[in-house]
Write an enzyme that holds these catalytic residues in place. Structure first.
Site, PDB file in Angstrom:
ATOM      1  N   GLY A  11       8.571   0.386 -13.105  1.00  0.00           N
ATOM      2  CA  GLY A  11       8.081   0.913 -11.828  1.00  0.00           C
ATOM      3  C   GLY A  11       8.938   2.089 -11.389  1.00  0.00           C
ATOM      4  N   ARG A  21      18.587  14.269 -13.170  1.00  0.00           N
ATOM      5  CA  ARG A  21      19.258  15.564 -12.989  1.00  0.00           C
ATOM      6  C   ARG A  21      20.763  15.426 -13.187  1.00  0.00           C
ATOM      7  NH1 ARG A  21      21.645  17.629  -8.366  1.00  0.00           N
ATOM      8  NH2 ARG A  21      21.584  19.896  -8.059  1.00  0.00           N
ATOM      9  N   ARG A  72       4.488   1.358 -18.731  1.00  0.00           N
ATOM     10  CA  ARG A  72       4.689  -0.026 -19.159  1.00  0.00           C
ATOM     11  C   ARG A  72       4.295  -0.053 -20.636  1.00  0.00           C
ATOM     12  NH1 ARG A  72       6.796  -2.576 -14.351  1.00  0.00           N
ATOM     13  NH2 ARG A  72       5.616  -1.741 -12.637  1.00  0.00           N
ATOM     14  N   ASP A 103      14.809  -4.481 -14.259  1.00  0.00           N
ATOM     15  CA  ASP A 103      15.382  -5.423 -15.222  1.00  0.00           C
ATOM     16  C   ASP A 103      14.566  -5.527 -16.506  1.00  0.00           C
ATOM     17  OD1 ASP A 103      13.391  -6.785 -13.965  1.00  0.00           O
ATOM     18  OD2 ASP A 103      14.640  -8.466 -13.298  1.00  0.00           O
ATOM     19  N   THR A 125      14.906   1.008  -8.928  1.00  0.00           N
ATOM     20  CA  THR A 125      13.764   0.228  -8.441  1.00  0.00           C
ATOM     21  C   THR A 125      13.893   0.081  -6.936  1.00  0.00           C
ATOM     22  OG1 THR A 125      12.838  -2.007  -8.277  1.00  0.00           O
ATOM     23  CG2 THR A 125      15.050  -1.858  -9.135  1.00  0.00           C
ATOM     24  N   ASP A 127      13.002  -2.434  -5.368  1.00  0.00           N
ATOM     25  CA  ASP A 127      13.039  -3.864  -5.031  1.00  0.00           C
ATOM     26  C   ASP A 127      14.439  -4.412  -4.749  1.00  0.00           C
ATOM     27  OD1 ASP A 127      10.269  -4.000  -5.350  1.00  0.00           O
ATOM     28  OD2 ASP A 127      10.445  -4.345  -7.508  1.00  0.00           O
ATOM     29  N   ASP A 129      16.417  -5.752  -6.760  1.00  0.00           N
ATOM     30  CA  ASP A 129      16.430  -7.100  -7.352  1.00  0.00           C
ATOM     31  C   ASP A 129      17.231  -7.159  -8.646  1.00  0.00           C
ATOM     32  OD1 ASP A 129      14.723  -5.551  -8.868  1.00  0.00           O
ATOM     33  OD2 ASP A 129      13.142  -7.050  -9.016  1.00  0.00           O
ATOM     34  N   ARG A 154       4.046  -1.413  15.409  1.00  0.00           N
ATOM     35  CA  ARG A 154       4.540  -1.942  16.690  1.00  0.00           C
ATOM     36  C   ARG A 154       3.834  -1.273  17.872  1.00  0.00           C
ATOM     37  NH1 ARG A 154       9.034  -4.101  18.950  1.00  0.00           N
ATOM     38  NH2 ARG A 154      10.131  -4.224  16.970  1.00  0.00           N
ATOM     39  N   ARG A 162      -1.347  -7.712  19.999  1.00  0.00           N
ATOM     40  CA  ARG A 162      -1.789  -8.219  18.703  1.00  0.00           C
ATOM     41  C   ARG A 162      -0.616  -8.797  17.908  1.00  0.00           C
ATOM     42  NH1 ARG A 162      -3.293  -3.316  16.369  1.00  0.00           N
ATOM     43  NH2 ARG A 162      -5.281  -3.312  17.436  1.00  0.00           N
ATOM     44  N   GLY A 170       9.131  -5.761  -2.936  1.00  0.00           N
ATOM     45  CA  GLY A 170      10.403  -6.414  -3.262  1.00  0.00           C
ATOM     46  C   GLY A 170      10.272  -7.364  -4.433  1.00  0.00           C
ATOM     47  N   ARG A 171       9.058  -7.506  -4.935  1.00  0.00           N
ATOM     48  CA  ARG A 171       8.779  -8.470  -6.002  1.00  0.00           C
ATOM     49  C   ARG A 171       9.262  -9.851  -5.582  1.00  0.00           C
ATOM     50  NH1 ARG A 171       9.760  -7.384 -12.209  1.00  0.00           N
ATOM     51  NH2 ARG A 171      11.845  -7.078 -11.421  1.00  0.00           N
ATOM     52  N   GLU A 187       9.764  -9.754  14.593  1.00  0.00           N
ATOM     53  CA  GLU A 187      10.077 -11.043  15.229  1.00  0.00           C
ATOM     54  C   GLU A 187      10.263 -12.152  14.207  1.00  0.00           C
ATOM     55  OE1 GLU A 187       7.996  -8.929  16.645  1.00  0.00           O
ATOM     56  OE2 GLU A 187       8.826  -8.776  18.662  1.00  0.00           O
ATOM     57  N   LYS A 213       6.586 -12.802  25.182  1.00  0.00           N
ATOM     58  CA  LYS A 213       6.258 -11.784  24.179  1.00  0.00           C
ATOM     59  C   LYS A 213       4.755 -11.619  24.075  1.00  0.00           C
ATOM     60  CE  LYS A 213      10.036 -12.289  20.884  1.00  0.00           C
ATOM     61  NZ  LYS A 213      10.376 -10.876  20.658  1.00  0.00           N
ATOM     62  N   ILE A 250       2.685   3.020  -0.892  1.00  0.00           N
ATOM     63  CA  ILE A 250       3.307   4.016  -0.011  1.00  0.00           C
ATOM     64  C   ILE A 250       4.829   3.895  -0.097  1.00  0.00           C
ATOM     65  CG2 ILE A 250       3.731   4.425   2.453  1.00  0.00           C
ATOM     66  CD1 ILE A 250       0.743   3.998   2.892  1.00  0.00           C
ATOM     67  N   GLN A 251       5.282   2.651  -0.283  1.00  0.00           N
ATOM     68  CA  GLN A 251       6.733   2.400  -0.344  1.00  0.00           C
ATOM     69  C   GLN A 251       7.379   2.950  -1.610  1.00  0.00           C
ATOM     70  OE1 GLN A 251       7.239  -2.023   1.177  1.00  0.00           O
ATOM     71  NE2 GLN A 251       5.223  -1.681   0.295  1.00  0.00           N
TER      72      GLN A 251
HETATM   73  P1  ADP Z   1      11.000  -2.774 -14.683  1.00  0.00           P
HETATM   74  O1  ADP Z   1      11.938  -2.064 -15.607  1.00  0.00           O
HETATM   75  O2  ADP Z   1      10.692  -1.987 -13.448  1.00  0.00           O
HETATM   76  O3  ADP Z   1      11.449  -4.183 -14.412  1.00  0.00           O
HETATM   77  P2  ADP Z   1       8.993  -3.768 -16.585  1.00  0.00           P
HETATM   78  O4  ADP Z   1       9.381  -5.184 -16.459  1.00  0.00           O
HETATM   79  O5  ADP Z   1       7.549  -3.433 -16.676  1.00  0.00           O
HETATM   80  O6  ADP Z   1       9.560  -2.852 -15.417  1.00  0.00           O
HETATM   81  O7  ADP Z   1       9.712  -3.199 -17.898  1.00  0.00           O
HETATM   82  C1  ADP Z   1       9.559  -1.848 -18.273  1.00  0.00           C
HETATM   83  C2  ADP Z   1       9.411  -1.727 -19.761  1.00  0.00           C
HETATM   84  O8  ADP Z   1      10.621  -2.197 -20.394  1.00  0.00           O
HETATM   85  C3  ADP Z   1       8.301  -2.544 -20.387  1.00  0.00           C
HETATM   86  O9  ADP Z   1       7.018  -1.984 -20.252  1.00  0.00           O
HETATM   87  C4  ADP Z   1       8.757  -2.561 -21.841  1.00  0.00           C
HETATM   88  O10 ADP Z   1       8.486  -1.349 -22.489  1.00  0.00           O
HETATM   89  C5  ADP Z   1      10.285  -2.714 -21.692  1.00  0.00           C
HETATM   90  N1  ADP Z   1      10.643  -4.143 -21.790  1.00  0.00           N
HETATM   91  C6  ADP Z   1      10.489  -5.113 -20.864  1.00  0.00           C
HETATM   92  N2  ADP Z   1      10.883  -6.313 -21.311  1.00  0.00           N
HETATM   93  C7  ADP Z   1      11.312  -6.113 -22.590  1.00  0.00           C
HETATM   94  C8  ADP Z   1      11.837  -6.961 -23.611  1.00  0.00           C
HETATM   95  N3  ADP Z   1      11.987  -8.264 -23.430  1.00  0.00           N
HETATM   96  N4  ADP Z   1      12.163  -6.394 -24.797  1.00  0.00           N
HETATM   97  C9  ADP Z   1      12.005  -5.065 -25.000  1.00  0.00           C
HETATM   98  N5  ADP Z   1      11.503  -4.222 -24.086  1.00  0.00           N
HETATM   99  C10 ADP Z   1      11.153  -4.719 -22.897  1.00  0.00           C
END
Ligand code: ADP
Length: 319
Positions: A11, A21, A72, A103, A125, A127, A129, A154, A162, A170-171, A187, A213, A250-251
């Site tokens: 993402g 850069r 992806r 991740d 990302t 998120d 996370d 708001r 409302r 944030g997944r 709130e 409120k 949008i985020q």
């Molecule tokens: P993010 O990096 O935002 O978490 P994804 O989970 O879609 O997004 O991972 C991005 C890309 O990383 C995947 O489309 C794939 O190409 C690669 N990837 C994800 N998991 C693995 C894995 N277990 N082994 C090898 N490549 C991976």
């Protein structure tokens, strides 16, 4: 290390361009050759690799998204596909790679490192996370976008008495909703780390009404429940007009904030220094305002993000 590659994967997030850069310009400052790989691991496999000059990254520090593109590419889990990708890197004599992503992207970088090709991961990302860092690139921009949206919601919620349910990205990490709730004065807060009960939520809404409120904003992380159904249920139970707004993509866009640009630049420069130092298989983080690096395998397999309990406890006192 003489030649390095950089790619963005998974993402996208505002600030990725600033990170690319910084990798390119820091690399050039050390007389390295830097190659940009287009469309993430997909482009790596398709050999979409181009040498970067300093002007290749001109006028992008202020732009959201990633000019290298992202994709992806689940096929990258296949070892044979990865071997073909490494062969492309070797064709260009590239000896190390910087991967900016989440991740999932770290998993790919981990696998390449295990195959003997050193990678450095940069957390990109919205998120927030990823383990081993307090902040990811893009989080601050997305947070500001979410706050701007909440401020607008708001205004109209207040005019119309409302209840508004606002779904925030944030997944499976509540940081974005938590900090947006505090900064946007929501709130009620529903995040995956804590969960929620409808009964308690209705009780709080009722208590809020008794306190005088007239409107309420409920901030909720995505993937917890269907927010339109939640809103309909609240309207049914309270008899008060309730609407859901999904902030959505949008985020993910927009010009990165100063904080994200500085963080991205800092991390991008550091990635190159680590590679020059002979380090591979690391992921970069910022912890207590210091740049740090962790073993990428350890980070994915064993490290967990700590939950901001203090901020959550605070939020519970502010409505
Ligand atoms: P993010 O990096 O935002 O978490 P994804 O989970 O879609 O997004 O991972 C991005 C890309 O990383 C995947 O489309 C794939 O190409 C690669 N990837 C994800 N998991 C693995 C894995 N277990 N082994 C090898 N490549 C991976």
């Amino acid at each position: 290390v003489k030649k390095i590659g950089v790619l963005t994967s998974g993402g996208d997030a505002p600030g990725m361009n600033a990170a690319i850069r910084a990798v390119v310009r820091t690399g050039l400052s050390y007389d390295l050759e830097v190659f940009g790989i287009y469309d993430g691991y997909f482009g790596l496999h398709q050999n979409k690799i181009k040498k970067m000059e300093r002007y290749s990254v001109s006028d992008i520090i202020n732009r959201g998204g990633t000019f290298l593109g992202s994709a992806r590419f689940p096929e990258f889990k296949d070892e044979k596909i990865r071997e073909e990708a490494v062969a492309n890197l070797k064709k260009h004599d590239i000896d190390a790679l910087v991967v900016i992503g989440g991740d999932g992207s770290y998993m790919g970088a981990k696998k390449l490192t295990e195959m003997g090709f050193p990678c450095i991961g940069i957390p990109g990302t919205i998120d927030n996370d990823i383990a081993g860092t307090d902040y990811t690139i893009g989080f601050d921009t997305a947070l500001n976008t979410a706050i701007d949206a909440i401020d607008r919601i708001r205004d109209t919620s207040s005019s119309h008495n409302r209840i508004s349910v606002v779904e925030i990205m944030g997944r499976y990490c509540g940081d974005l909703a938590l900090q947006a709730a505090i900064a946007g004065g929501a709130e009620y807060l529903i995040i995956p780390e804590v969960g929620f009960s409808r009964t308690d939520l209705l009780k709080s809404l009722n208590e809020g009404k008794l306190k005088g409120k007239k409107h309420a904003i409920i901030a909720i992380t995505e993937h917890i429940t269907n927010v339109n159904e939640l809103a309909a249920g609240i309207e049914m139970a309270t008899g008060r007009e309730t609407r859901a707004t999904v902030l959505g993509h949008i985020q993910r866009g927009g010009s990165p904030t100063a904080r994200d640009r500085v963080l991205a630049s800092w991390m991008g420069g550091y990635a190159v220094e680590l590679l020059l130092d002979g380090k591979g298989g690391r992921c970069i983080g910022i912890q207590n305002n210091q740049l740090v690096h962790h073993d990428i395998i350890e980070c994915i397999e064993n490290m967990r993000r700590p939950f901001s309990q203090d901020l959550y406890t605070l939020q519970q006192k502010l409505f």
